[in-house]
Design a protein around this motif. Structure first.
Motif: not given
Length: 660
Positions: A51-54
């Protein structure tokens, strides 16, 4: 659960978290913190590293089209085959004369579908409809507690094999009549309503039986003097514990009545006085609806109405014996009084014959008709005018007077004839067939006829002036005037006449006709007829050729041309005789609107006063029939047995109605 119990069992929200006890921040403060990148310290961060990946660039995103399955255009709609099975209905069928299974088969939606449905939902709908049908059938026969359950049995075989629609019937116990209560005033004779209802305590409650009994009450009461009787709405109270029904029927008997006078209304063809002539009842007779129906049928038979109705009307006028007079109101709607009619026929030796007529059925009311008719044929031409008064002073009595002229060019004779006649009769018609008929008449005719003179050895024209009377009686016990299938009929005609040309020479012509009909099964009829004629008091040469007997033709001995079966002159032309005998036998087979007939005819004409029954000639043949609503169209083909020189091998006859 009370509020106190709820608070005790469920602790307050956020009781252990001070942050949850504080006031909520405003939406504007929340949006500022999000823009500044702050997070809510009270919300736990996600532990999912994805979820923190672009997000991937748009041009690298997989946008492949999703393919959906399409129906094959070469394949037809998928149908489900099924069978139908009914279980338990036979238990009720064994207790009634009605064929319940047959009633179900005739009306079943499942059977009407012939074992195919588009889908299971449609099969289920038909199954539900048929379950209600069986319940209705059982209710009509007294099983008011009947229950029908349904199911669909699927075959364990491969897909596409038939399934079975099953109806399980539990009829229960049949209800019977427990009590019968008739709410009606007393009648004369006593018990008239009870006898006409004809229901019994303890019999099953069958809808058709009860409706028929009630209809019988509605019929019998008007036949017994109660024209205003009315049958009310029944009430049947069912007891599920005893399976009995308490039946109650209200009946309004009304006053007992006698026939009074007549009143006419509407577009009149004739007045009340002539209605009184046609009616078969007199003032003061006890009211009987059967006599009213007879009057209505007789009014229809006049042919003068588009519609006509006969109804009783109360007068309030007491007779003195507990009855009152009723006025019979005849509502008329006069129809077109003019009629054009035509008929055509053909016979070997007789040629083509076309007849036409114009009739004004009510030119001289009541029922005074003027008839103009004409005949145009290859052998005969003529015209005439007739005045006819139907129901002349009495029901079914007809008076006629007429004048006609006829030119005949036949092998037997050439004649130019004028005739003045009068006739009083009681005749049958296709609409109103009568068992007993009669007729009396008188006529004067003058005729110029060509006849063979044996003294001179040639044909000469001769003049005849003839005056005569006629009497006829008939008895008819057949079931139809134009197409009888059972019974018998007979007719005797006597004509005392006198030749007036050279003095007065009296003589008597008489003829007997009889026929009988016997059905064999539903499609075949055996029919036979005989005819005997004689002339007393005169020799053949002294008798006008047109008054002699001849045989041969479509209404006589088929197989021979018209008038060809008789003594002949040296040239081979028929000259007639003074006595006659004929007989016919037919086998008539009908299939639908068509039929075929095989026949044998015999006959002969004699020079002696009484037939000798010697030298009989016979013809055989076959015929076709096309049955219409007014009678059969007839085509007969016949040939003579023992054919002689000059006789036709094939003879054809076309007309309307059976040969006899």
């Amino acid at each position: 659960m009370t509020d106190q119990e709820l608070n005790t069992q469920v602790p307050p929200l956020g009781a252990d978290d001070p942050a949850l006890q504080g006031p909520l921040e405003s939406v504007a403060d929340f949006e500022q913190r999000i823009i500044a990148g702050e997070t809510n310290p009270t919300v736990a961060p996600s532990t999912d590293p994805e979820l923190s990946q672009p997000l991937p660039p748009l041009n690298q995103f997989d946008v492949r089209e999703v393919e959906f399955a399409q129906p094959d255009p070469n394949e037809g709609p998928v149908e489900i085959e099924y069978k139908t099975r009914v279980e338990g209905l036979e238990l009720a069928d064994a207790q009634t004369d009605a064929d319940l299974a047959a009633q179900f088969r005739d009306l079943s939606a499942l059977r009407e579908g012939k074992g195919d449905v588009a889908n299971e939902a449609q099969l289920s709908a038909r199954l539900t409809e048929d379950s209600k049908l069986i319940e209705r059938i059982l209710h009509a026969e007294g099983w008011y507690d009947a229950q029908v359950t349904t199911r669909i049995d699927r075959s364990p075989a491969a897909s596409g094999q038939p399934v079975t629609a099953v109806l399980l019937v539990a009829p229960g116990e049949r209800y019977k009549l427990g009590t019968i209560t008739l709410q009606a005033d007393a009648t004369v004779p006593p018990g008239l309503v009870d006898k006409s209802l004809a229901l019994n305590i303890g019999e099953p409650i069958v809808a058709q039986r009860i409706q028929g009994a009630e209809a019988n009450v509605a019929v019998v009461l008007p036949q017994e003097g109660y024209p205003f009787a009315e049958v009310g709405q029944r009430d049947v109270l069912l007891d599920p514990d005893t399976h009995l029904g308490d039946y109650t029927l209200p009946i309004t008997v009304g006053p007992r009545a006698r026939f009074g006078g007549f009143r006419t209304t509407g577009d009149l063809a004739f007045g009340a006085e002539h209605v009184d002539v046609i009616a078969r009842f007199e003032r003061g007779e006890l009211y009987d609806s059967r006599k009213v129906d007879d009057l209505r049928q007789a009014l229809v038979a006049t042919g003068l109405f588009s519609t006509v109705a006969v109804q009783p009307e109360r007068t309030g006028q007491a007779v003195g014996d507990g009855t009152e007079y009723v006025t019979m109101v005849v509502t008329q709607d006069a129809g077109p009084p003019r009629t054009l009619a035509a008929s055509a026929g053909y016979g070997t030796g007789e040629g083509f014959r076309l007849e036409g007529s114009w009739t004004h059925r009510n030119l001289f009311p009541p029922e005074g008709a003027l008839i103009a008719n004409a005949v145009l044929g290859s052998r005969q031409q003529g015209a005439g005018v007739t005045f006819r008064r139907s129901n002349a002073g009495r029901r079914d009595r007809t008076f006629q007077v007429g004048l006609e002229a006829l030119r005949s060019r036949l092998d037997a004779f050439d004649a130019l004839t004028g005739r003045l006649f009068a006739r009083l009769s009681r005749d049958s018609t296709p609409i109103w067939r009568k068992t007993f008929t009669w007729a009396v008449g008188a006529e004067i005719l003058g005729t110029v006829e060509e006849d063979y003179d044996f003294t001179l050895g040639e044909r000469n024209k001769r003049k005849f002036l003839i005056g005569g009377l006629s009497g006829q009686v008939g008895f008819d016990r057949t079931d139809s005037l134009l197409d009888p299938t059972r019974g018998f009929r007979a007719q005797i005609l006597a004509q005392p006449e006198g030749a007036l040309s050279d003095g007065f020479q009296p003589y008597l012509r008489s003829q007997l006709d009889a026929s009988a009909y016997y059905p064999v099964g539903d499609s075949m009829v055996l029919a036979g007829r005989t005819r005997v004629g004689t002339t007393l008091g005169i020799e053949r040469f002294e008798l006008a050729p047109s008054r002699r007997f001849y045989a041969g033709g479509g209404g006589s001995v088929r197989g021979f041309g018209y008038q060809q079966l008789s003594p002949k002159d040296p040239n081979g032309d028929p000259i007639g005789g003074i006595s006659l005998v004929e007989g016919s036998a037919e086998v008539r087979y009908r299939f639908g609107d068509y039929g075929v007939v095989g026949f044998v005819d015999v006959g002969q004409v004699y020079e002696k006063r009484l037939p000798t029954f010697q030298g009989l000639r016979a013809g055989v043949g076959i015929g076709a029939r096309y049955y219409t609503n007014f009678g059969p169209l007839r085509v007969d083909i016949a040939t003579p047995l023992g054919r002689r020189e000059g006789e036709s091998r094939i003879n054809v006859y076309v007309s309307i109605g059976q040969a006899f």
